[in-house]
Scaffold this active site. Sequence first.
Site, PDB file in Angstrom:
ATOM      1  N   GLY A 510       0.760  -0.995   0.055  1.00 57.11           N
ATOM      2  CA  GLY A 510      -0.133   0.014   0.024  1.00 57.11           C
ATOM      3  C   GLY A 510       0.809   1.311   0.007  1.00 57.11           C
ATOM      4  CD  GLU A 663       0.775  -9.204   3.643  1.00 54.13           C
ATOM      5  OE1 GLU A 663       0.303 -10.018   3.016  1.00 54.13           O
ATOM      6  OE2 GLU A 663       1.086  -8.473   2.769  1.00 54.13           O
TER       7      GLU A 663
END
Length: 700
Positions: A510, A663
Amino acid sequence: MTLLEPRSIGAPVLRHDGRAKVTGTATYAFEQQVEQPAYLHPVQSTIARGRILAMDTSAARTLDGVLDILTVFDAPTLADASDGELAILQDARVHFRGQLIGGVVAESAEIAREAAALVAVEYLKEPHDAELRADHPGLYTPDSVNPSYPPDSDDGDVETALAGAEYTVDQTYETPIEHNSPMEPHAVIARWTEQDGDATVTMFDSTQGVHVVRKTLAPIFGLEPERLRVVAPHVGGGFGSKGAPHAHDVLALMAAQRAGGRAVKLALTRQQMFALVGYRTPTIQRIRLGADKDGHLTAIVHDVIEQTSAVKEFAEQTAVTSRKMYASPNRRTSHRLAALDVAVPFWMRAPGECPGTFAAEVAMDELAVTMGIDPIELRIRNDPDVDPETGKPWSGRHLVECLQLGAERFGWGSRDPEPGKTGTGEWFVGTGVASATYPGMAMPGNAARITCSADGRYEVAIGASDIGTGTWTTLAQIAADALGCELSAIDLQIGDTDLPPASVAGGSSGMTSWGSAVSAAAQHFRHDHGDHPSVGATTLAEAPENPGDDDVTVQSFGAHFVEAHVNRDTGEVRIPRMLGVFSIGRAINARTLRSQLIGGMTMGLSMALHEESVRDPRFGHVVTQDLANYHISAHADVMDVDAIWLDEVEEHLNPMGSRGAGEIGIVGAAAAVVNAVYHATGVRVRELPVTLDKVLPGLR
């Protein structure tokens, strides 16, 4: 690539949306204000495979307040029914238990739910297959694995290398079905209006990407993209499950299409989320390692078996990380799928990398034990100078630094190398380590618009999403530095398809993708309008097609350190300490970055000790359908968790000098827990989660 001069970037800025969230004024999808909404409740199949013969809606229609009932026999026809997950109510076939086969629209959510339970369905049941096993007769090789990796790789001669290896490991590791379970359930409000034959549709959706929802759903309903507006200013978590629309979004649009301009609201129940919005596929992974007498890997084999759905393929990239993590002249990886009569798997935080690294890093610990060397030293000896898969240089591989700094901070040097030798009273004590890596990714198709809204103030617009990661804050920091102004001068607009296009919040991409667009727009804005623009001056610019450098491999790296306490009498596992050390480039916001990293580590702890969805193969459904049965780590399970990162700058991926961090915190964390449990007890658990029944027999 010109890097931004950090002024706001790196500071631990408070979340701009923090006050709104803690005071309850941040509006999530189901809370958006619409006039006289109707409420939708799904009807789901109660068989796993077969055909619907009849749906009796007469009892449901007698309830006061019922407005409409959709069934497979009378639902609107979709313009594009090629997506097996989204093409609902188009025929009478049942492909998995819990599939959407209808819906009730009513004046209240309670009436809709009661009426849905009164819809009587007659089925022609057919034999189904809902059990993954290593010897499944239907195993096949997919064309690619998520997103587009080759399913197999084969370099060198692994069988000869294994046969001649001084030391070997050959073990099978298993991970269960896991469900994302974000705090905010999947929810949508849809309003469909028509004038002179032209439809205009508005959706308030809990999604990780408003433009992805529009791009996916508009052609399904035969709409021009600009006719479908999707809005999502605040999203209460997703962990990947909200990375694309699911069947409930289609059902809501179908109901809205027939509602005569009235808005239709749908919030999935917690139970429905265990059937309809994806999950992490279970895996069966065989790892074979070979090493010479000095501890250098001579062979790596990682073979994966996982499940997909018969109605639509989703192939997770579970073995891909093993192609890059360690140096070996002989490497082979493979993926095999079983297409079962189950719901479609989907993204869950670090899909592929997370379960694959669990197996690989436990196998590395087993090799270290077999050789009698320190597991950190084994990893250092096998650190590759270049990317083993491509031969490209690394943009910056700092795994060894992460391991060494973590060992110093964690007190690794005092560790007894023998398992089960430490502890007092009722508790065995052990420590474990695992490595982590995650690719640096940038998504295409991002653009941003910058407007001088008042003297010295700038409106920055991009259709990005904030799923709780801090986008409202971090994008404003990037914009401030790109424009060379104070952070307080930025008015950010996100979460709306009326804004310039933005990619999905996924793949830890992002900030790279959106920040590159904002940086490009700022550069063009200053070029066009100077440092003192007039009010109303505006610039729209796209991010570069390839913001990264094709000549290098961009990866983030990390090292997890875990201390485990295991009760001598019960096998209960407690984790009093976790430390993560990461190489993720420059921090955009130190506060939100740490939050992301420790959140991922906590999710890895939860994966290691608690999370397991159980499917009953006799009936095809997940029986652990709520948070009372699907256990996740609670406050009592999460004690001293800390995350730090190296002081570095990524020079090849984006103008901010950062790499994604959403992540990597979960990658390797479960392996470190399992390795610590082994060191505490001498009991090696190869099937997650680490429950009492797997530990206790080895303590006797």
